[in-house]
Structure formats: C-alpha cells, structure tokens
Design a protein around this motif. Sequence first.
Motif, short mmCIF file in Angstrom:
data_model
loop_
_atom_site.label_atom_id
_atom_site.label_comp_id
_atom_site.label_asym_id
_atom_site.label_seq_id
_atom_site.Cartn_x
_atom_site.Cartn_y
_atom_site.Cartn_z
N ILE A 288 1.13 -1.17 0.01
CA ILE A 288 0.06 -0.05 0.05
C ILE A 288 0.96 1.20 0.15
CG2 ILE A 288 -1.86 1.24 1.26
CD1 ILE A 288 -2.76 -1.45 2.34
N GLY A 289 0.89 1.87 -0.96
CA GLY A 289 1.73 3.18 -1.17
C GLY A 289 2.47 2.88 -2.37
N ASN A 290 3.13 4.22 -3.10
CA ASN A 290 3.91 4.21 -4.18
C ASN A 290 4.99 5.16 -4.11
OD1 ASN A 290 2.18 6.28 -4.53
ND2 ASN A 290 1.92 5.75 -6.66
N GLY A 291 5.46 5.47 -2.57
CA GLY A 291 6.67 6.50 -2.54
C GLY A 291 7.84 6.02 -2.78
N SER A 292 8.72 6.67 -1.94
CA SER A 292 10.41 6.58 -2.51
C SER A 292 10.59 5.10 -1.79
CB SER A 292 11.28 7.41 -1.83
OG SER A 292 10.89 7.68 -0.17
N SER A 293 10.17 4.74 -0.66
CA SER A 293 10.65 3.25 -0.07
C SER A 293 10.03 2.18 -0.92
CB SER A 293 10.07 3.19 1.26
OG SER A 293 10.44 4.08 2.23
N ALA A 294 8.70 2.32 -1.50
CA ALA A 294 8.27 1.24 -2.23
C ALA A 294 8.98 1.19 -3.54
CB ALA A 294 6.62 1.56 -2.41
N MET A 295 9.23 2.40 -3.99
CA MET A 295 10.21 2.33 -5.34
C MET A 295 11.62 1.60 -5.18
SD MET A 295 9.32 4.50 -8.00
CE MET A 295 10.80 5.02 -8.43
N GLN A 296 12.19 1.47 -4.13
CA GLN A 296 13.33 0.68 -3.69
C GLN A 296 13.05 -0.79 -3.52
OE1 GLN A 296 15.06 3.15 -0.61
NE2 GLN A 296 16.18 4.41 -2.18
N PHE A 297 12.12 -0.98 -2.56
CA PHE A 297 11.78 -2.37 -2.33
C PHE A 297 11.14 -3.34 -3.13
CE2 PHE A 297 8.41 -0.80 0.54
CZ PHE A 297 7.30 -1.75 0.17
N MET A 298 10.19 -2.71 -3.86
CA MET A 298 9.53 -3.35 -4.72
C MET A 298 10.18 -4.38 -5.82
SD MET A 298 5.82 -3.43 -5.39
CE MET A 298 5.43 -3.01 -6.91
N PRO A 299 10.97 -3.76 -6.76
CA PRO A 299 11.82 -4.57 -7.68
C PRO A 299 12.59 -5.74 -6.88
CG PRO A 299 12.47 -2.32 -7.94
CD PRO A 299 11.82 -2.19 -6.79
N HIS A 300 13.06 -5.60 -5.64
CA HIS A 300 13.65 -6.74 -4.98
C HIS A 300 12.66 -7.73 -4.69
CE1 HIS A 300 16.60 -3.39 -4.59
NE2 HIS A 300 17.51 -4.21 -4.64
N ILE A 301 11.48 -7.59 -4.02
CA ILE A 301 10.77 -8.53 -3.56
C ILE A 301 10.09 -9.24 -5.00
CG2 ILE A 301 10.24 -7.63 -1.49
CD1 ILE A 301 7.43 -6.64 -2.31
N ALA A 302 10.07 -8.42 -6.25
CA ALA A 302 9.39 -8.79 -7.45
C ALA A 302 10.12 -10.07 -8.00
CB ALA A 302 8.90 -7.80 -8.16
N GLU A 303 11.50 -9.83 -7.87
CA GLU A 303 12.44 -10.81 -8.04
C GLU A 303 12.23 -12.38 -7.95
OE1 GLU A 303 16.28 -9.44 -7.12
OE2 GLU A 303 16.68 -8.01 -8.24
N GLN A 304 11.54 -12.36 -6.98
CA GLN A 304 10.93 -13.92 -6.56
C GLN A 304 9.79 -14.11 -7.39
OE1 GLN A 304 11.27 -14.45 -2.41
NE2 GLN A 304 11.87 -12.45 -2.36
N PRO A 305 9.85 -15.13 -8.53
CA PRO A 305 8.78 -15.35 -9.23
C PRO A 305 7.77 -16.07 -8.62
CG PRO A 305 10.70 -16.90 -9.74
CD PRO A 305 10.99 -15.83 -8.78
N ASP A 306 7.94 -16.54 -7.54
CA ASP A 306 6.78 -17.36 -6.69
C ASP A 306 5.83 -16.52 -5.65
OD1 ASP A 306 8.92 -17.33 -4.91
OD2 ASP A 306 8.19 -19.41 -4.26
N VAL A 307 6.58 -15.14 -5.84
CA VAL A 307 5.94 -14.07 -4.81
C VAL A 307 4.89 -13.08 -5.92
CG1 VAL A 307 6.06 -12.00 -3.20
CG2 VAL A 307 7.84 -14.08 -3.16
N GLU A 308 3.54 -13.21 -5.33
CA GLU A 308 2.76 -12.46 -6.09
C GLU A 308 2.55 -11.07 -5.15
OE1 GLU A 308 -1.22 -14.04 -7.14
OE2 GLU A 308 -0.28 -16.25 -6.85
#
Length: 547
Positions: free
Chosen positions: A182-202
């Motif tokens: 929930i949210g799309n600020g600076s922190s989300a910009m940084q951690f989103m690509p990292h957790i999305a690297e795991q293909p089994d994480v939706e």
Amino acid sequence: MNWIAFIDQSFVLSIGGLAFAIKLKQRLPHAQFTIYEKASEVGGTWRDNIYPGAASDIGVHFYSLSSDLKSDWSFTQAGQAEILAYWINLAHKYHLYPHVIFNTRVIGARWDSDAQRYHIDAENVNTSERIPTSAEILVSANGILEIPHMPKIAGLGMFKGDLFHSARWKDVSLKGRKVGVIGNGSSAMQFMPHIAEQPDVEVTQFCRTPKWILPPVRQPYSTRWKWCLTHVPLLLQLYRFVWFMKSGGLYMIFSNALFRWLVTKRTTQYMLSEAPEQYHDRMIPRFPVGCKRLLFDNFGYLESLHKPNVRLVYDGLTEIVEDGVLMKGGQKIDLDVIILATGFVADEYAIPIRGLNGQTIQEYYDAYGAPRAYLGTTLPGFPNFYMLSGPNTATGHSSVLYSEELQIDYCLALIAPVLADKAKSFEVTPEATDSYNENIQARLARSVFVHCNSWYRKGGDGIISSIFPGSQTRFWWWLRAPVWCHYRVVTPKSHVHDSYVIGGDVWKQQQKQGQRFGTTVGVIMYGGALVLGLGLALAGFYLPEGL
C-alpha cells in the motif's frame, strides 16, 4: 558545569545527533554532553530501515560529513549497510559511545527559568525505569520523519496475516505468498523490484496517486576512480563540490518554469517508454514535477512492472479484511502479507518539551495551525532549545545532512557563550519568528508545492511546513551567523546567582566592548613590558658593574 543533552531517538535521520556531537567535540572540546538514544546502536534511519534496496537518493559524497569525506563509496547513491558502517566508524573515531545512553527515550522536559536549565525525564525502553536529569542546553535531533504514518483504512487491525510498515521491516519469508504493498513513494520504489525478483511471490501494489518517476542516476564507482579520489590531492573535495552544484541544478525544477517543463517532457517520455502500456493512462500525474518528493528509478521499478507476478491497482482500496482487501467496486483481493509504504508523520512533535510558559512544542505548533520555527532551528518561548531538521528545512533536491551541518554551525555560535559562562540562555523573539515565517510562507505561496497534496504540508493539504523555499545557498546565507537582535539573552549579573535579561544586540555590543577593552589592556601591558624590558636592558648596559 554546563551540560548539553541530545534527544536523538528517532528512527529516521537521527544521524544529525552524531553530526552535532562530532562538531561539538571539534569546536568546543571541553563541552560535556549526553545523547539519549532509543535504540541499542547508533545510525538512525540507516540502522532501522532495513527493507530490501534501502539506499540514499542523494549523491553520497554530498550525503556525508564535510569533515569526514570517504573516497571509496561503492555507488553514487550508497546502500543502507555501507552508510550505516560509515556512521558507526565515525562514532568510534570520535569516541562518542561513552556519551550515548542507549535503550533510553526522552519522555518529556521542562524549562526552569530560575535554574536556567531543562529538567529532563527519560525512560529505559526495556525496564521502564525513569531517569531524571537536567541540562542547560537541549538539542532535538529527532529528524524530519520519525513516526510512521498509518493509513486510515477501515479494518486495518483485522488482518490475520503479516502486516507491517516498511520503516519497521519484518524479516518474514515472502516465498510463495501474496503480498500487498500500500503506497508508491520512495521506499516502495526501492523495495518493490527486489521482492518482485522472486517469481513465486505475487505482488499487488495499491496506488492512490500517481508519482513522477525520473530516470535512474545511481551508478557504481570503478576501482580506478576510487583510487583517484583517494590519492589525487583535493580531488575528493572538488568532487563533493560537483555534487553540491548538481543539487543546485536540480533546484531549478522547483524554481524555473521552463526547466520544469523540459523535465516534465523528458520524464513523461521515460515513464511511458519503461512502464507497461496497460498503465499508461493512469500513471502520469496531473500535478507538476517537484510538487511531491522527487523519485528516481534507481532499482528498475518501472521495469519490474512488466513481470507476470506484479500488478498495479489504482482503484480505491476501501477496507482491509482478515485475509485481504476490498476495493471500491466490491472486488476482494486475497493477501497473505500487507506492507504499508505510506510514509511518515511530518507535522507533529511527539515529545512534550515545555518552555517558559509551560506550553509544549506541539501546542505552539497548534496555535499557528502548523509547525513553525525561526530558521527551522529555534522557537520563541524555548530558551537554549535547538532543533535539527525543524520546520521548513527539507529541500526536496539536496542533502539533508548539509542542511543540518549549517544548522549545527549556527547553534554552536549560540551555545559557545553559554558554555563559556558569558550568557545563561538565548531565546529567539516572537517578532523575529513571525517575520521569518511570513517571509517564507509568502515565498511558498508562489511555489510549485501548492499544486498538490504532500507530506510537505500540514495534514497533506494545509500550510507548507516542511519544505524550505529556496536553494541551499540561500539557506547557508541565512544561517551564516546569528542576528543577535533577534534574541533575548539572559546574562549573569554578578558572581552571585542573580541574572538579568537584555537584547541580543546589547549583549553582542557588550562582548565587542569587552573584546576591545581586553585588546587595549593587552596592548598596554605588552607595550609596558616591552618598554620596561628595554629600560632594564639599557640600564644594565650603562650602569657600572656592582651597582
């Protein structure tokens, strides 16, 4: 003995307390001081913000102390672990650990006019033991953003899965789980690509307002360049100045309409070229670039949106239920983990510090409808109280640490006379504070910041209380030295405990007269000694032996 107490207990940007302590030891080496730290280690935001991808968004050569430049940073925008190590090393280098009381938070303080000092109440966070103390000078290094902002969403406490704020990251396994951000600020910009690297994480990201996302600026440093910065004389200092000039150029986004239009065109092209086409009609903001915090795509956020396990949802989120969230259209999205990337509370001062009339800082803010201060550093009614990163000191384009260094230099000019027993206290006048805030609010009324809701403003849409309306050069100019007539000064009247209040300009004039008197006496004594010495020498030369 004069004591200085630092409140350095926030989770964000409390490295300011370390910076203050370092400069204090450099400038006033005999000063006695104590830092109250809520955590068990130094480091502030870089100790506590451990989410994947946490990094500075300002060039780290400018986001470091001017007195302690580091030549071997790995990236232009350094990561959390490297910055934390830098500050821990500085704490060891300057022997700060003996001055820090860890696991202790300040729960209140009050000014005693008779004693000319603050009575401070602290508490051990593990045992709840109360620790009373006092100090002549109180420095608040809480940082700009201390308290995580919890969104007002119905059912927030009903969720049965893992729910946490990104500023209080939990080391939970995300493997094979449905994660909502929930949210799309600076922190989300940084951690989103990292957790999305795991293909089994939706990953489902819920966005309320689109944000301007600028092209990436983060680059690794080569071994050769780091060698040059280490061995070529003055290159490191020159390179830091280059970063200062870069931030000055970035300020044109806020101050120049033509430059802002050009950046808007370039940023729009970048976002549309990098993001999936299905989001194009929703992700370009309608407010101007610079109105909210600038975001840089340093970790490939837009590219990560192409992954099959990532989706953006712009439809309104109305409620959180035990196993997911409900949307405006009635759709339910099942989730196992919810990460709140919803920013911080920037318009409150949580600690009840009480000044001359028993009023707290928060009550002073409330009386004016928003946080305010004089130069973001001092407050009327609160003698010998100094703030780092106070109201209207954030920039949006430059290093907060540079701003804090300017504030520290300013504070030390006011602290030094107290430590030298030339004055008991300094308090900024209400008139000076009113005039200053009228000036900056008039500037802000013509700025880009009025065109959208943001954490720069009280309550998101009220008075602009966080951002500074100018360049860092202007901030430096305004803080280069105290304007003494803007302060009321309590000075010792005699060797007894009596004292009296004068204007800062009168106090300064007295210091100048004292300096002139001391200089005159010194010249007379030196000249007299010289004449006496010459007379004795001549007498010894001319007088007969044995006289």
